[in-house]
Each structure stands twice: as structure tokens, then as C-alpha cells.
Design a protein around this motif. Sequence first.
Motif, PDB file in Angstrom:
ATOM      1  N   GLY A 102       0.269 -43.058  29.271  1.00  0.00           N
ATOM      2  CA  GLY A 102       0.038 -44.127  30.243  1.00  0.00           C
ATOM      3  C   GLY A 102      -0.415 -43.567  31.580  1.00  0.00           C
ATOM      4  O   GLY A 102      -1.292 -42.706  31.656  1.00  0.00           O
ATOM      5  N   LYS A 103       0.218 -44.049  32.643  1.00  0.00           N
ATOM      6  CA  LYS A 103      -0.106 -43.580  33.990  1.00  0.00           C
ATOM      7  C   LYS A 103       0.826 -42.476  34.446  1.00  0.00           C
ATOM      8  O   LYS A 103       0.763 -42.041  35.605  1.00  0.00           O
ATOM      9  N   HIS A 104       1.657 -42.011  33.540  1.00  0.00           N
ATOM     10  CA  HIS A 104       2.600 -40.958  33.895  1.00  0.00           C
ATOM     11  C   HIS A 104       1.911 -39.597  33.896  1.00  0.00           C
ATOM     12  O   HIS A 104       0.821 -39.430  33.336  1.00  0.00           O
ATOM     13  N   LYS A 105       2.570 -38.651  34.503  1.00  0.00           N
ATOM     14  CA  LYS A 105       2.025 -37.296  34.589  1.00  0.00           C
ATOM     15  C   LYS A 105       2.770 -36.368  33.629  1.00  0.00           C
ATOM     16  O   LYS A 105       3.283 -35.313  34.021  1.00  0.00           O
ATOM     17  N   PHE A 106       2.811 -36.769  32.397  1.00  0.00           N
ATOM     18  CA  PHE A 106       3.383 -35.912  31.366  1.00  0.00           C
ATOM     19  C   PHE A 106       2.746 -36.231  30.029  1.00  0.00           C
ATOM     20  O   PHE A 106       2.171 -37.305  29.825  1.00  0.00           O
ATOM     21  N   GLU A 107       2.862 -35.286  29.123  1.00  0.00           N
ATOM     22  CA  GLU A 107       2.334 -35.434  27.772  1.00  0.00           C
ATOM     23  C   GLU A 107       3.187 -34.598  26.822  1.00  0.00           C
ATOM     24  O   GLU A 107       4.038 -33.807  27.259  1.00  0.00           O
ATOM     25  N   TYR A 108       2.957 -34.781  25.525  1.00  0.00           N
ATOM     26  CA  TYR A 108       3.699 -34.057  24.499  1.00  0.00           C
ATOM     27  C   TYR A 108       2.740 -33.192  23.701  1.00  0.00           C
ATOM     28  O   TYR A 108       1.723 -33.670  23.194  1.00  0.00           O
ATOM     29  N   LEU A 109       3.083 -31.911  23.605  1.00  0.00           N
ATOM     30  CA  LEU A 109       2.265 -30.967  22.865  1.00  0.00           C
ATOM     31  C   LEU A 109       2.957 -30.606  21.558  1.00  0.00           C
ATOM     32  O   LEU A 109       4.186 -30.463  21.519  1.00  0.00           O
ATOM     33  N   ASP A 110       2.173 -30.481  20.513  1.00  0.00           N
ATOM     34  CA  ASP A 110       2.730 -30.177  19.194  1.00  0.00           C
ATOM     35  C   ASP A 110       3.403 -28.809  19.192  1.00  0.00           C
ATOM     36  O   ASP A 110       2.919 -27.841  19.802  1.00  0.00           O
ATOM     37  N   HIS A 111       4.518 -28.762  18.479  1.00  0.00           N
ATOM     38  CA  HIS A 111       5.234 -27.497  18.319  1.00  0.00           C
ATOM     39  C   HIS A 111       6.023 -27.571  17.017  1.00  0.00           C
ATOM     40  O   HIS A 111       6.545 -28.618  16.649  1.00  0.00           O
ATOM     41  N   THR A 112       6.108 -26.458  16.320  1.00  0.00           N
ATOM     42  CA  THR A 112       6.794 -26.428  15.030  1.00  0.00           C
ATOM     43  C   THR A 112       8.247 -26.875  15.168  1.00  0.00           C
ATOM     44  O   THR A 112       9.030 -26.248  15.877  1.00  0.00           O
ATOM     45  N   ALA A 113       8.586 -27.963  14.480  1.00  0.00           N
ATOM     46  CA  ALA A 113       9.962 -28.489  14.380  1.00  0.00           C
ATOM     47  C   ALA A 113      10.488 -29.074  15.688  1.00  0.00           C
ATOM     48  O   ALA A 113      11.431 -29.859  15.680  1.00  0.00           O
ATOM     49  N   ASP A 114       9.908 -28.716  16.819  1.00  0.00           N
ATOM     50  CA  ASP A 114      10.368 -29.223  18.108  1.00  0.00           C
ATOM     51  C   ASP A 114       9.196 -29.904  18.824  1.00  0.00           C
ATOM     52  O   ASP A 114       8.156 -30.142  18.237  1.00  0.00           O
ATOM     53  N   VAL A 115       9.391 -30.210  20.072  1.00  0.00           N
ATOM     54  CA  VAL A 115       8.306 -30.803  20.865  1.00  0.00           C
ATOM     55  C   VAL A 115       8.266 -30.111  22.215  1.00  0.00           C
ATOM     56  O   VAL A 115       9.304 -29.732  22.773  1.00  0.00           O
ATOM     57  N   GLN A 116       7.055 -29.930  22.730  1.00  0.00           N
ATOM     58  CA  GLN A 116       6.893 -29.306  24.035  1.00  0.00           C
ATOM     59  C   GLN A 116       6.526 -30.368  25.064  1.00  0.00           C
ATOM     60  O   GLN A 116       5.557 -31.102  24.901  1.00  0.00           O
ATOM     61  N   LEU A 117       7.327 -30.434  26.119  1.00  0.00           N
ATOM     62  CA  LEU A 117       7.051 -31.342  27.221  1.00  0.00           C
ATOM     63  C   LEU A 117       6.139 -30.628  28.211  1.00  0.00           C
ATOM     64  O   LEU A 117       6.395 -29.488  28.595  1.00  0.00           O
ATOM     65  N   HIS A 118       5.089 -31.299  28.603  1.00  0.00           N
ATOM     66  CA  HIS A 118       4.191 -30.768  29.633  1.00  0.00           C
ATOM     67  C   HIS A 118       4.130 -31.796  30.745  1.00  0.00           C
ATOM     68  O   HIS A 118       3.675 -32.918  30.544  1.00  0.00           O
ATOM     69  N   ALA A 119       4.596 -31.419  31.915  1.00  0.00           N
ATOM     70  CA  ALA A 119       4.638 -32.339  33.054  1.00  0.00           C
ATOM     71  C   ALA A 119       4.000 -31.669  34.260  1.00  0.00           C
ATOM     72  O   ALA A 119       4.037 -30.448  34.409  1.00  0.00           O
ATOM     73  N   TRP A 120       3.435 -32.484  35.133  1.00  0.00           N
ATOM     74  CA  TRP A 120       2.761 -31.928  36.304  1.00  0.00           C
ATOM     75  C   TRP A 120       2.859 -32.884  37.481  1.00  0.00           C
ATOM     76  O   TRP A 120       3.303 -34.026  37.356  1.00  0.00           O
ATOM     77  N   GLY A 121       2.406 -32.414  38.631  1.00  0.00           N
ATOM     78  CA  GLY A 121       2.425 -33.235  39.836  1.00  0.00           C
ATOM     79  C   GLY A 121       1.778 -32.486  40.983  1.00  0.00           C
ATOM     80  O   GLY A 121       1.356 -31.334  40.847  1.00  0.00           O
ATOM     81  N   SER A 122       1.729 -33.133  42.123  1.00  0.00           N
ATOM     82  CA  SER A 122       1.128 -32.510  43.295  1.00  0.00           C
ATOM     83  C   SER A 122       2.056 -31.491  43.942  1.00  0.00           C
ATOM     84  O   SER A 122       1.645 -30.748  44.834  1.00  0.00           O
ATOM     85  N   SER A 123       3.299 -31.460  43.493  1.00  0.00           N
ATOM     86  CA  SER A 123       4.278 -30.495  43.997  1.00  0.00           C
ATOM     87  C   SER A 123       5.206 -30.129  42.856  1.00  0.00           C
ATOM     88  O   SER A 123       5.251 -30.793  41.816  1.00  0.00           O
ATOM     89  N   LEU A 124       5.963 -29.059  43.052  1.00  0.00           N
ATOM     90  CA  LEU A 124       6.909 -28.642  42.022  1.00  0.00           C
ATOM     91  C   LEU A 124       8.005 -29.687  41.848  1.00  0.00           C
ATOM     92  O   LEU A 124       8.489 -29.919  40.736  1.00  0.00           O
ATOM     93  N   ALA A 125       8.384 -30.346  42.936  1.00  0.00           N
ATOM     94  CA  ALA A 125       9.400 -31.395  42.854  1.00  0.00           C
ATOM     95  C   ALA A 125       8.928 -32.533  41.954  1.00  0.00           C
ATOM     96  O   ALA A 125       9.685 -33.041  41.117  1.00  0.00           O
ATOM     97  N   GLU A 126       7.665 -32.942  42.106  1.00  0.00           N
ATOM     98  CA  GLU A 126       7.138 -34.017  41.255  1.00  0.00           C
ATOM     99  C   GLU A 126       7.044 -33.562  39.802  1.00  0.00           C
ATOM    100  O   GLU A 126       7.306 -34.361  38.890  1.00  0.00           O
ATOM    101  N   ALA A 127       6.690 -32.305  39.566  1.00  0.00           N
ATOM    102  CA  ALA A 127       6.636 -31.795  38.202  1.00  0.00           C
ATOM    103  C   ALA A 127       8.016 -31.824  37.562  1.00  0.00           C
ATOM    104  O   ALA A 127       8.152 -32.145  36.373  1.00  0.00           O
TER     105      ALA A 127
END
Length: 241
Positions: A99-124
Motif C-alpha cells: 500500500g502506502k506504507h514504507k515496508f515490504e516482504y522479501l522471500d526467504h526460506t521457511a521465514d520472511v524478511q521484513l524490509h522497511a525504510w524511511g527518511s530517517s532511522l527512526a522512521e525505518a
Amino acid sequence: MIYEAPTQSTNIRGKRGQPHATLAGWPAADAGQPGQQQQQQQQQQEVVDTAVKLSTEQQIEQQGVHCPQQNRQQQQQQQQQQQQQQTAITQAYRSKAVGKHKFEYLDHTADVQLHAWGSSLAEAFEQAGLAMFNYMTPIDDLQVHQACSRDVSVSGHDLQSLLFAFLDELLFIYSTEYIMMKFIAVTSLDTENFTVTATGRGEKFDQSRHECGTEVKAVTYSAMLIRQQPGDAEVFVIVDI
């Protein structure tokens, strides 16, 4: 090839006593005219000096030392190419944003990888927490109840341990109170003392009203990555499901 000028005239004379050439390859000087011989030697030395100078200039030209401006331009072009490559990689990673969020999910064996970002480390950090809750149920469908507001304050010994502690504390709130966060606001992030404080707001998960996703069992350090530069930051975290 550079010839060394002889200090003395060593002539090879023909049958009639006429000079042919010196051993060094230069025209012979008349031994009876020392002034002329000295002048020829001086001319020969000037030729040698000129040849050495030209050879040195060619080497300098090949190395680019003679043109610092050209070197700076080449360095700038290389930096621009690296930035363009990094931008292309970043855009490829962020192409699956939810959606409009700043995160996505990346494929990983048996688990899931969260990828998040922002204009600052706090937002990430904020987006990483929301990504974790959204994997269990769509956070856009959640409501905000004042009674379900929680403050979080954790510390670590480096940025990775700080991110781990932050997400682990949020997951602990869900595991003990079943509270899902719709909003997370980091109020303080100290990257020198490695502390973070935040406030989360949402509501308790109700299986009869909320869509069931996949429950996150634990946060891991596996392949954890934190990147930050002026105006941009991103984190990668693998969670156990």
C-alpha cells in the motif's frame, strides 16, 4: 633509444683519413678544433635532455598527473555511476511496498524478511514494527483504542541489538496482551547510547473481526542489516514464522 654523448671524440677514419662517425653514432668532430668539438658535444647533450624531457612528459600524460581537473571529473563520474547503481538496487527492493506504507516482504526460506525504510532511522524502525504487525493482520483494518496505547523503551549495545530489542518488545506486547499496533511513533532514538523510546497505538486482535495472517514467533539476528545515509535509512530483518 637515448644515446649518451661521449666526453672524448673517438673517431673511425677511412683510408684517406676522413672521419666517418664516432662510436656513439654522432658525426665526428675535428680534433684540431676543440671549440667546435665542445659546441657539438653541447648540442648532443641538448638533444639528450630534450629526449628525456619528452619521455617524462609522455609518462606523466599517460598517468594523468598533468591534469588534476580531468582526474576529478573521472572520480565524479565514477561516484555518480555508483550512486545510480545503488538507487536502482534500492528501487528494485522497494518495488513491492505494501500500500502506502514504507515496508515490504522479501522471500526467504521457511521465514520472511521484513524490509522497511524511511527518511530517517527512526522512521525505518517505526516501519519495521508496522511490517511485523501487518504480516499477522492487515493494520489498515485496525482501529485505535486509547486503552491499547503502549509505551516502549529499550536499549542495546549497537544498532542491530537495539533494533532487535525494539521489535522483540513490540512482539512481547502482542504475545501477552494480543494488542496489534496500527501506528508506531519513535519519540527518541539515541545512536550513541543505543536507546529508543516509542509509543504504539492500536487495538486487541479479535479473530472474529480481523483477518488472520501468519503469526510471527520470534525476531532473529539472521542477515540483519541496517543502512543509513542523509535523508534515507532502511533495515532488513528476518522473523521466524
